[in-house]
Structure formats: structure tokens, C-alpha cells
Design a protein around this motif. Structure first.
Motif, short mmCIF file in Angstrom:
data_model
loop_
_atom_site.label_atom_id
_atom_site.label_comp_id
_atom_site.label_asym_id
_atom_site.label_seq_id
_atom_site.Cartn_x
_atom_site.Cartn_y
_atom_site.Cartn_z
N GLN A 40 0.85 -1.17 0.00
CA GLN A 40 0.00 0.00 0.00
C GLN A 40 0.89 1.23 0.00
OE1 GLN A 40 -2.66 -0.24 3.29
NE2 GLN A 40 -3.81 -1.91 2.40
N GLY A 102 0.02 -8.39 7.62
CA GLY A 102 -0.69 -7.12 7.66
C GLY A 102 -0.10 -6.08 8.60
N ARG A 105 -0.32 -2.14 8.09
CA ARG A 105 -1.19 -2.13 6.90
C ARG A 105 -0.48 -2.54 5.62
NH1 ARG A 105 -5.25 2.96 7.73
NH2 ARG A 105 -5.88 2.38 9.82
#
Length: 158
Positions: A40, A102, A105
Motif C-alpha cells: 500500500q 498485515g 497495513r
């Protein structure tokens, strides 16, 4: 009794569902070479989450022997049922690193050694993220073999 097509449930006269047959799990394939996954985008580099023991999880309650895929004795993952994507990677009871799915994030399994994310070789300002826990653990083994992790200095977690 009514017959049901494959994959559907059969019902008898009292309308209770009968479970469909579940195929047996196939043998897992051997792990492939580590691969970085797309991450991300963020303006700042992600921060390393707190050490697992500082999160109030208590003592780990899961131990998974991973000596066979590591092709060396003494390897395991120590984790928590309450945090299924968080494990210490241990060799002979010493916590060499921890992996987390994760973390911060990130998309996939991040690897933390000495309180820092392992950097992605393509972009040293970003953490390396792998598609599976096994690949992250293989990176720990590689770092240990190359002398980048000091097993004697790693804490013993028993």
C-alpha cells in the motif's frame, strides 16, 4: 432419500441439511523463492508495530514445528491463538525475528529483526513483504546463515 448433485446438500423428510463431502486437503507444495508483493502506498515509511510481548498477549500458546520445510532441525513458530497472523521465528528456542501478516497495513507477511523491518531490496525505504509466512521464515534462515542475525544474542523464549 433424495439425491443431491455433487457439492450441494441432500435433505431428508425432516428438512435438516446434511453436510456435503469435503475433499481431502492436498499436500502443500514446497515454498517458492521469496517474492515481494505490491505494498500500500503511504507518504511516510510504515512504523514497526510494538514487540509482540508488549501487546498484552501474554505467553505464546501455539508452537508450530517448521523444521521439515526449513530442512534443518530446531525451527519453529511461536504464536498466539488470539493473534493468528503473528509469530516469533525461533531456532533452538531463540527468537531470531518475528513475522506478522498485515503489519503496519502492509499487504502480506512483514519480517522484523532487531526491532526493524527487513528492507525491500528494490526500495530500501520500504519493508520487504512476502506472500506467505514460509517465505518470510526462509528469509530469516538465509539471514542467519549469512551472519546477519546473531543467534547467540537472540532472546530465549521457552
Amino acid at each position: 432419500m433424495d439425491s443431491a448433485p455433487r457439492g450441494e446438500t441432500a435433505t431428508d423428510g425432516d428438512d435438516q441439511e446434511q453436510p456435503a463431502a469435503v475433499p481431502a486437503a492436498a499436500d502443500p507444495a514446497p515454498p517458492a523463492a521469496p517474492v515481494a508483493l505490491p505494498r500500500q502506498k503511504a507518504d511516510n515509511p510504515p512504523s514497526v508495530p510494538p514487540e509482540p510481548y508488549l501487546r498484552g498477549l501474554g505467553r505464546f500458546d501455539l508452537i508450530q514445528n517448521i523444521s521439515t520445510p526449513m530442512q534443518q532441525p530446531g525451527w519453529d513458530l511461536a504464536g498466539w491463538t488470539r493473534a493468528p497472523g503473528l509469530f516469533y521465528v525461533r531456532k533452538a528456542g531463540r527468537a531470531l525475528a518475528w513475522i506478522e501478516h498485515g503489519a503496519a497495513r502492509l499487504d502480506g507477511w512483514a519480517l522484523v529483526v532487531d526491532g526493524r523491518f527487513v528492507a525491500d531490496p528494490a526500495d530500501r525505504s520500504r519493508p520487504l513483504v512476502t506472500s506467505t509466512a514460509e517465505l518470510a521464515v526462509l528469509l530469516v534462515r538465509q539471514a542467519l546463515e549469512e551472519g546477519l542475525i546473531d543467534a547467540d544474542a537472540a532472546p530465549a523464549l521457552r
